[in-house]
Design an enzyme around this catalytic site. Structure first.
Site: not given
Lengths: 106, 263
Positions: B78, B81, B116, B182-183, B220, B224
């Site tokens: 990586c 470049c 990449c 909920c959020h 995550r 949920c």
């Protein structure tokens, strides 16, 4: 090799109480879990941690199955003289790793 | 009689539609948006703040090494470049997911790294949620720490962001709940003893104490969805990326915290 992070103050006054923090990457597989096929996953934990200060043992810990992955151990010592702190973790499947840190005491 | 009932039903329909619009408009005002960090316990905050105590840093260290490791048939790293990541990757995570013209849709940071690896290094791309991909992502994302989340002002992203928004407001699963219930509507209240956060993706990949490992935003999101008893989308699925795009837009202005620690 497992990755470890060590935090020791670079400089300290003679007689000062210093905090040492260590963190090492390790799965800490308990030995109590089973795969979906019912096969027991063998235990793979770090069971001993030792810290020496210029060759003298100043801290030792025994770890068991209930310790979470990537154990973080922090403790205190008195800065007595300049030198090297050596940290060794050892455990199942011949796991052993040693790291060092230098300290200058004025 | 029949006609009257029809009118009644129509009126009810209109009322419900109006209510739905009201509900969907109830986004958290920008001034009240806050990172999940604000609700952490004292010990967890201390763990995130100290780079020698934050277990996410173990992954970042691994990523730093991978950044310099040559791989693929091109035998390129990586760094060959992109040079020093501290300069070249600063702010990158704050503006991802971004539009990829050749694919005609947005890609997230993990996918960008994989593209990449496949195209520039001619290497085998890393599996989603593999240790290596998480490590590289964490290393790249950490270079944006402290930068405000700044979704790109790119009109091509709008339909995808809108799709993500629809997903956020769509009721799903056996519990028949939308993310917003909920959020957006009940953050700061408790769900079975746990605080409901506003769900801003400020510190991904995060070290989650429950996982005892580092994990991506999609992990995550899948968590949920399982909680809603819905069928989670696969890792890298377009729906997940759309959702990421909407969530980053929703969290615009909040500082990046990678690698964050959450309970």
């Amino acid at each position: 090799m497992a990755r470890a992070l060590i935090n020791v103050p670079a400089k300290a006054k003679r007689g000062e109480v210093i905090t040492i923090k260590t963190l090492i990457s390790h799965v800490m597989e308990t030995g109590f879990r089973h795969t979906t096929m019912g096969v027991r996953i063998p235990r793979d934990i770090i069971d001993t941690f030792v810290c020496t200060y210029n060759g003298e043992e100043i801290f030792r810990a025994t770890l068991h199955s209930a310790i979470a992955a990537n154990p973080f151990i922090t403790f205190h010592t008195v800065a007595t003289e300049s030198g090297t702190l050596t940290f060794t973790w050892s455990g199942d499947s011949q796991f052993s790793q040693t790291e060092t840190a230098n300290i200058v005491v004025e | 009689m029949k006609a009257a009932r029809g009118t009644q039903r129509l009126a009810l329909g209109v009322l419900l539609a109006a209510l739905a619009t009201l509900c969907s408009a109830a986004e958290i005002p920008l001034s009240e948006r806050r990172s999940g960090y604000a609700d952490l316990g004292r010990e967890t905050k201390a763990m995130q703040d100290d780079d020698t105590a934050n277990p996410g840093m173990l992954s970042v260290l691994e990523g730093e090494e991978l950044w310099k490791t040559k791989s693929g048939t091109e035998v390129k790293a990586c760094a060959d470049c992109h040079g020093d990541a501290r300069a070249s990757m600063k702010g990158v995570a704050a503006r991802y997911p971004a539009f990829d013209a050749s694919r005609g849709r947005p890609v997230n940071l993990e996918q960008r790294i994989n593209i990449c690896q496949a195209e520039r290094q001619q290497a085998k791309p890393s599996a989603y949620e593999s240790k290596e991909l998480l490590a590289l992502t964490a290393f790249v994302a950490m270079q944006s720490r402290g930068e405000p989340i700044a979704p790109p002002d790119d009109a091509r992203l709008t339909p995808f962001r809108e799709a993500g928004r629809q997903l956020f407001f769509r009721r799903q699963g056996q519990l028949n709940l939308g993310c917003n219930q909920c959020h957006d509507d009940n953050w700061s209240k408790r769900l079975a003893g746990n605080l409901i956060p506003q769900a801003h993706p400020t510190g991904y990949p995060i070290y989650r104490l429950e996982w005892q490992s580092i994990g991506s935003l999609q992990r995550r999101l899948r968590n949920c969805m399982t909680g809603l008893r819905a069928q989670p989308y696969e890792f890298g699925a377009p729906e997940n990326v759309d959702m990421e795009l909407y969530l980053m837009w929703r969290a615009r202005g909040l500082p990046v915290e990678t690698p964050a620690v959450r309970p």
